[in-house]
Design an enzyme around this catalytic site. Sequence first.
Site, PDB file in Angstrom:
ATOM      1  N   GLY A 160       6.591  -1.925   6.226  1.00 46.00           N
ATOM      2  CA  GLY A 160       7.981  -2.385   6.238  1.00 46.00           C
ATOM      3  C   GLY A 160       8.933  -1.533   7.041  1.00 46.00           C
ATOM      4  O   GLY A 160       8.622  -0.411   7.429  1.00 46.00           O
ATOM      5  N   GLU A 161      10.099  -2.108   7.324  1.00 49.81           N
ATOM      6  CA  GLU A 161      11.165  -1.398   8.038  1.00 49.81           C
ATOM      7  C   GLU A 161      12.225  -1.039   6.987  1.00 49.81           C
ATOM      8  O   GLU A 161      12.971  -1.924   6.524  1.00 49.81           O
ATOM      9  CB  GLU A 161      11.734  -2.307   9.140  1.00 49.81           C
ATOM     10  N   SER A 218      10.873   5.641  15.534  1.00 46.98           N
ATOM     11  CA  SER A 218       9.690   5.204  16.278  1.00 46.98           C
ATOM     12  C   SER A 218      10.101   4.861  17.706  1.00 46.98           C
ATOM     13  O   SER A 218      10.594   3.777  17.971  1.00 46.98           O
ATOM     14  CB  SER A 218       9.080   3.982  15.589  1.00 46.98           C
ATOM     15  N   LEU A 219       9.891   5.794  18.614  1.00 46.93           N
ATOM     16  CA  LEU A 219      10.354   5.602  19.989  1.00 46.93           C
ATOM     17  C   LEU A 219       9.287   4.888  20.831  1.00 46.93           C
ATOM     18  O   LEU A 219       9.533   3.819  21.367  1.00 46.93           O
ATOM     19  CB  LEU A 219      10.736   6.970  20.583  1.00 46.93           C
ATOM     20  N   CYS A 245       1.054  -2.546  15.751  1.00 47.83           N
ATOM     21  CA  CYS A 245       1.049  -2.196  14.327  1.00 47.83           C
ATOM     22  C   CYS A 245       0.365  -3.283  13.499  1.00 47.83           C
ATOM     23  O   CYS A 245       0.668  -4.467  13.640  1.00 47.83           O
ATOM     24  CB  CYS A 245       2.477  -1.984  13.836  1.00 47.83           C
ATOM     25  N   CYS A 300       3.347   8.576   1.242  1.00 53.76           N
ATOM     26  CA  CYS A 300       3.847   7.636   2.241  1.00 53.76           C
ATOM     27  C   CYS A 300       4.058   6.298   1.539  1.00 53.76           C
ATOM     28  O   CYS A 300       3.106   5.684   1.072  1.00 53.76           O
ATOM     29  CB  CYS A 300       2.797   7.535   3.350  1.00 53.76           C
ATOM     30  N   CYS A 355      -1.571   5.864  10.020  1.00 52.75           N
ATOM     31  CA  CYS A 355      -0.344   5.222  10.522  1.00 52.75           C
ATOM     32  C   CYS A 355      -0.650   3.865  11.133  1.00 52.75           C
ATOM     33  O   CYS A 355      -1.525   3.743  11.977  1.00 52.75           O
ATOM     34  CB  CYS A 355       0.295   6.051  11.628  1.00 52.75           C
ATOM     35  N   GLU A 406       0.808  -1.211   0.000  1.00 52.67           N
ATOM     36  CA  GLU A 406       0.000   0.000   0.000  1.00 52.67           C
ATOM     37  C   GLU A 406       0.848   1.271   0.000  1.00 52.67           C
ATOM     38  O   GLU A 406       1.924   1.321   0.598  1.00 52.67           O
ATOM     39  CB  GLU A 406      -0.940  -0.017   1.213  1.00 52.67           C
TER      40      GLU A 406
HETATM   41  N1  SAH Z   1       8.999   0.537  10.290  1.00 50.77           N
HETATM   42  C1  SAH Z   1       9.206   1.963  10.267  1.00 50.77           C
HETATM   43  C2  SAH Z   1       8.283   2.640   9.288  1.00 50.77           C
HETATM   44  C3  SAH Z   1       6.813   2.617   9.674  1.00 50.77           C
HETATM   45  S1  SAH Z   1       6.381   4.255   9.953  1.00 50.77           S
HETATM   46  C4  SAH Z   1       9.063   2.503  11.671  1.00 50.77           C
HETATM   47  O1  SAH Z   1       8.742   1.738  12.558  1.00 50.77           O
HETATM   48  O2  SAH Z   1       9.353   3.674  11.896  1.00 50.77           O
HETATM   49  C5  SAH Z   1       4.819   4.157  10.591  1.00 50.77           C
HETATM   50  C6  SAH Z   1       4.681   4.845  11.934  1.00 50.77           C
HETATM   51  O3  SAH Z   1       3.375   4.568  12.432  1.00 50.77           O
HETATM   52  C7  SAH Z   1       5.664   4.314  12.936  1.00 50.77           C
HETATM   53  O4  SAH Z   1       6.071   5.307  13.826  1.00 50.77           O
HETATM   54  C8  SAH Z   1       4.811   3.298  13.635  1.00 50.77           C
HETATM   55  O5  SAH Z   1       5.322   2.961  14.886  1.00 50.77           O
HETATM   56  C9  SAH Z   1       3.492   4.002  13.716  1.00 50.77           C
HETATM   57  N2  SAH Z   1       2.387   3.094  13.966  1.00 50.77           N
HETATM   58  C10 SAH Z   1       2.360   1.762  13.806  1.00 50.77           C
HETATM   59  N3  SAH Z   1       1.179   1.256  14.145  1.00 50.77           N
HETATM   60  C11 SAH Z   1       0.406   2.295  14.509  1.00 50.77           C
HETATM   61  C12 SAH Z   1      -0.956   2.408  14.936  1.00 50.77           C
HETATM   62  N4  SAH Z   1      -1.747   1.345  15.006  1.00 50.77           N
HETATM   63  N5  SAH Z   1      -1.423   3.640  15.218  1.00 50.77           N
HETATM   64  C13 SAH Z   1      -0.628   4.720  15.087  1.00 50.77           C
HETATM   65  N6  SAH Z   1       0.647   4.668  14.692  1.00 50.77           N
HETATM   66  C14 SAH Z   1       1.164   3.471  14.402  1.00 50.77           C
END
Ligand code: SAH
Length: 372
Positions: free
Chosen positions: A168-169, A222-223, A122, A108, A342, A95
Amino acid sequence: MAGDRVNLLGLPRLELEAFVAQRLGAKPFRARQLMKWIYRRGAADFSAMSDLAKDFRAALETVAKISVPKIVTEQISADGTRKWMLRMDEVQGIETVYIPEPGRGTLCISSQVGCAMDCSFCATAQQGFNRNLSVAEIVGQVWLAQRELNDTRGKERKITNVVFMGMGEPLANYRNVVPAMRILLDDLGYDLSRRRVTLSTSGLVPQIYKLAEECNVALAVSLHAPNDELRNELVPINRKHPIDELLKACWHYLEKQNGRSVTFEYVMLDGVNDRPDHAKQLGRLLRGRPAKLNLIPFNTFAGTAYRRSPAAAIVRFRDILNELGVIATIRKTRGDDIDAACGQLAGRVTDRTLVRLGSRVMNPSERSAAVR
Ligand code: SAH
């Protein structure tokens, strides 16, 4: 044979120059012309490239192709956000989301089919990891969105920003993500400024150091938790690379790349990581550092036990951080009515053919959890 033709989409400039020299005996400027056609004008057909000599075009047809991803479904949100599910090959779907805002438009993009990081909140994590996307498949998402949005690359560009925040990462697919970013930045490619391309990572520390040597883009991390105990649970890669190590890598990246700040993403989970005490711990961690905090209201999906923090808790969390001198903002949720927000991207299979084709992406129990 068509199968032997080289896909020019996604070939970085030097490789394209080498290709036209070796296979076609052509000068490097031919490669530059090709890049302009492919990325600026969105051409996928050599016959449309009117400033290339006819026999050069004919020769190209025999050794090269421009293959772009195909759209399976498109959904448009009430807020104008658009989500495309793209078919990458016979079995895989990913997507891509476009988020229009006044004065800018953010695309995105995804870097893998599925994800192996296994973050507990996630949706993508639920489908597991399938494979890395190729450079062409990553860049192809931008190519396709530009065509669909009818972005003619005039003064009013529709895609002004690209973020690696889809499925993905990205740092786990380093080998393909870095060349793709080069094409995004190249002035003969998408010509985006380095502040308008953002790579978001769950915290692959060794790759952050490597990236610091090789590519200059904005970094988001992503902290999601202010201490290791909680982060171990939410973002399992933390067990390998704890917060302390991760932050050191971030500051190193900024120093090397002359960056202004790192954006830290923090998903707001009701009763999990949203207490005032968590905000204070975060404040201590980031105070005086070149950091911005982006608070993301949790977006729900089927099968999750997490809930979004109440709006008042999110505002309070932000205020505590601001009082401690840490810049924190609340991310506006976009496109959640079409599951484009997200963490909601799961390559959902809606097309009949893809229901069958998608069966190899997820097993049935995983699928029923990911399909909302
Ligand atoms: N894998 C990478 C890229 C994904 S970015 C990463 O982890 O940074 C997508 C962002 O959305 C990340 O910060 C992820 O942690 C956040 N995210 C994932 N699941 C989510 C959810 N259910 N609700 C809101 N944010 C979420």
